[in-house]
Design an enzyme around this catalytic site. Structure first.
Site, PDB file in Angstrom:
ATOM      1  N   LYS A  52     103.952 114.838  24.921  1.00 53.49           N
ATOM      2  CA  LYS A  52     102.789 114.067  25.400  1.00 53.49           C
ATOM      3  C   LYS A  52     102.952 112.552  25.302  1.00 53.49           C
ATOM      4  CE  LYS A  52     100.694 116.523  26.975  1.00 53.49           C
ATOM      5  NZ  LYS A  52     101.173 117.334  28.147  1.00 53.49           N
ATOM      6  N   ALA A  53     104.194 112.097  25.279  1.00 57.39           N
ATOM      7  CA  ALA A  53     104.438 110.652  25.145  1.00 57.39           C
ATOM      8  C   ALA A  53     104.702 109.959  26.475  1.00 57.39           C
ATOM      9  CB  ALA A  53     105.607 110.418  24.200  1.00 57.39           C
ATOM     10  N   HIS A 147     112.291 117.805  24.005  1.00 60.75           N
ATOM     11  CA  HIS A 147     111.360 117.314  22.981  1.00 60.75           C
ATOM     12  C   HIS A 147     111.994 117.433  21.589  1.00 60.75           C
ATOM     13  CE1 HIS A 147     108.095 116.667  25.674  1.00 60.75           C
ATOM     14  NE2 HIS A 147     107.759 117.923  25.843  1.00 60.75           N
ATOM     15  N   SER A 177      96.189 113.524  23.111  1.00 57.56           N
ATOM     16  CA  SER A 177      96.757 114.150  24.304  1.00 57.56           C
ATOM     17  C   SER A 177      97.308 115.542  23.964  1.00 57.56           C
ATOM     18  CB  SER A 177      97.864 113.251  24.857  1.00 57.56           C
ATOM     19  OG  SER A 177      98.407 113.803  26.028  1.00 57.56           O
ATOM     20  N   PHE A 269      98.922 106.545  37.738  1.00 58.59           N
ATOM     21  CA  PHE A 269      98.253 107.753  37.245  1.00 58.59           C
ATOM     22  C   PHE A 269      97.537 108.541  38.350  1.00 58.59           C
ATOM     23  CE2 PHE A 269      94.635 109.954  35.300  1.00 58.59           C
ATOM     24  CZ  PHE A 269      95.317 110.796  34.445  1.00 58.59           C
ATOM     25  N   GLY A 297      95.460 109.381  30.970  1.00 55.03           N
ATOM     26  CA  GLY A 297      96.510 108.394  31.232  1.00 55.03           C
ATOM     27  C   GLY A 297      96.148 107.001  30.757  1.00 55.03           C
TER      28      GLY A 297
HETATM   29  N1  LIG Z   1     101.587 108.105  35.821  1.00 51.90           N
HETATM   30  C1  LIG Z   1     101.029 108.181  34.633  1.00 51.90           C
HETATM   31  N2  LIG Z   1     100.328 107.140  34.123  1.00 51.90           N
HETATM   32  C2  LIG Z   1      99.757 107.213  32.898  1.00 51.90           C
HETATM   33  N3  LIG Z   1      99.804 108.323  32.116  1.00 51.90           N
HETATM   34  C3  LIG Z   1     100.483 109.386  32.581  1.00 51.90           C
HETATM   35  C4  LIG Z   1     101.127 109.371  33.838  1.00 51.90           C
HETATM   36  N4  LIG Z   1     101.724 110.572  34.023  1.00 51.90           N
HETATM   37  C5  LIG Z   1     101.441 111.300  32.926  1.00 51.90           C
HETATM   38  N5  LIG Z   1     100.691 110.600  32.067  1.00 51.90           N
HETATM   39  C6  LIG Z   1     100.107 111.046  30.803  1.00 51.90           C
HETATM   40  O1  LIG Z   1     101.127 111.439  29.892  1.00 51.90           O
HETATM   41  C7  LIG Z   1     100.618 112.514  29.073  1.00 51.90           C
HETATM   42  C8  LIG Z   1     101.501 113.723  29.277  1.00 51.90           C
HETATM   43  O2  LIG Z   1     102.701 113.453  28.563  1.00 51.90           O
HETATM   44  P1  LIG Z   1     104.070 114.199  28.848  1.00 51.90           P
HETATM   45  O3  LIG Z   1     104.412 114.087  30.277  1.00 51.90           O
HETATM   46  O4  LIG Z   1     105.033 113.677  27.858  1.00 51.90           O
HETATM   47  O5  LIG Z   1     103.704 115.704  28.521  1.00 51.90           O
HETATM   48  S1  LIG Z   1     104.759 116.857  28.167  1.00 51.90           S
HETATM   49  O6  LIG Z   1     105.174 116.644  26.771  1.00 51.90           O
HETATM   50  O7  LIG Z   1     105.877 116.769  29.085  1.00 51.90           O
HETATM   51  O8  LIG Z   1     103.973 118.115  28.310  1.00 51.90           O
HETATM   52  C9  LIG Z   1      99.177 112.738  29.515  1.00 51.90           C
HETATM   53  O9  LIG Z   1      98.377 111.867  28.722  1.00 51.90           O
HETATM   54  P2  LIG Z   1      96.813 112.056  28.467  1.00 51.90           P
HETATM   55  O10 LIG Z   1      96.137 111.774  29.771  1.00 51.90           O
HETATM   56  O11 LIG Z   1      96.453 111.026  27.437  1.00 51.90           O
HETATM   57  O12 LIG Z   1      96.602 113.434  27.976  1.00 51.90           O
HETATM   58  C10 LIG Z   1      99.253 112.294  30.960  1.00 51.90           C
HETATM   59  O13 LIG Z   1      98.018 112.001  31.551  1.00 51.90           O
END
Ligand SMILES: Nc1ncnc2c1ncn2[C@@H]1O[C@H](COP(=O)(O)OS(=O)(=O)O)[C@@H](OP(=O)(O)O)[C@H]1O
Length: 333
Positions: A52-53, A147, A177, A269, A297
């Protein structure tokens, strides 16, 4: 084929257990030997993160940087989790007597859209392990997601001096997240109540272990392995184009300002949230009615979850665990 994956996956919730000192579930350890023996190639690029990073965000950027011009149909037709395989994931396959989540997904979708028309032979027979998908990737470079905490990374990545991109996110937002992800994803352990989850996070009782150990372990590794680009989710939010520039420098890519701007615009996002090939909406293990994968996001959403008391406990505990002054995370921007 008339399988209903949503109906058949409800019993997939795994238990956490200690695996070489790290909390894990069997989905990420069952293929351990094969994953450890993975043969990396010198031009492979490993995208490493605590869950989730910002893995998906950076994966999409890299995919566009490398293949956006030469193979644009890739982004329109193949889900991100197949373009960038998740190395350690292993779901038992149908032919081993279990119902495989990924196999189910593929069978389900074969009847929904013309998968066979895609020129990637890896789709038949359905893969069930990220390592197998990675082995069969037809692209150069291969983009691979993990991960794993740094000590679990297969040794061939180090031996081949592969480039590694580590993405880190501040612990408070990362926790929030992860909480919503565990609520909506049936191959994750049950999230339970928020307060209990909060304490489990502090204790490292999460899949892939402690956030603190993860970000510190990779930060330390960067000191003696120069091919790691350590980047931050918050910086991406602040200035995506600048971070794409840094990625290009690290990867030795020269891309025009126009192309970088276009990529940056395309991975914001709202765009990624609507993009079915990037938003995980095609994967039946996730129930978007509970929480979407592309949830908010944002930086600072933790403020909508942490109580004042939790915040105090968190900050006190954080000081004890995060002693290295060179590793700093913004929790708001
Ligand atoms: N383009 C863009 N802009 C901003 N934020 C984004 C974007 N793409 C993915 N996200 C946010 O990243 C979180 C998901 O993290 P991961 O992709 O690492 O998830 S995973 O570990 O692969 O399942 C999750 O965060 P949260 O919204 O806080 O839950 C996603 O919304």
């Amino acid at each position: 084929m008339s399988l209903n994956p949503k109906k058949t996956i409800l019993s997939f919730r795994p238990e956490l257990f200690d695996f070489h000192g790290v909390s894990m579930t069997h989905y990420f350890t069952d293929n351990w030997e094969n994953v450890q023996n993975f043969q990396a190639r010198p031009d492979d690029i490993l995208i490493a993160t605590y869950p989730k990073a910002g893995t998906t965000w950076v994966s999409q950027i890299l995919d566009l940087l490398y293949f956006g011009q030469t193979c644009p149909e890739r982004q329109n037709n193949i889900p991100i989790y197949e373009r960038v395989p998740f190395l350690e994931i292993a779901i038992p396959s149908l032919d081993s007597g279990y119902q495989s989540v990924i196999s189910l997904w593929l069978y389900y979708h074969v009847s929904c859209f013309p998968y066979q028309s895609f020129p990637y032979s890896m789709f038949t027979p359905p893969p069930h392990a990220g390592k197998d998908l990675a082995d069969k990737l037809p692209t150069t470079p291969r983009l691979i997601k993990t991960h794993f905490p740094v000590q679990f990374v297969p040794k061939s990545f180090w031996e081949q001096n592969c480039r590694i991109i580590y993405v880190a996110r501040n612990a408070k937002d990362n926790m929030v997240s992860f909480f919503h992800f565990d609520r909506m994803n049936v191959i994750q352990p049950e999230a339970g109540e928020w307060d209990n989850y909060f304490h489990r996070f502090l204790e490292g009782q999460m899949v892939f272990g402690s956030w603190y150990d993860h970000v510190n372990g990779w930060w330390k590794k960067k000191q003696n392995y120069s091919n790691i680009h350590y980047m931050f989710y918050e910086d991406m939010i602040e200035d995506t184009e600048r971070e794409i520039d840094k990625l290009c420098s690290f990867l030795g890519l020269s891309r025009s300002a126009e192309e970088k701007k276009m990529i940056s615009g395309g991975v914001q996002f709202d765009k990624m949230k609507k993009n079915e090939m990037a938003n995980y909406s095609t994967l039946p293990v996730m129930d978007f009615k509970i929480s979407p994968f592309m949830r908010k996001g944002k930086v600072g959403d933790w403020k909508n979850h942490f109580t004042v008391a939790q915040n105090e406990v968190f900050d006190e505990d954080y000081k004890k665990k995060m002693k290295d002054p060179t590793l700093q995370f913004p929790t708001e921007i």
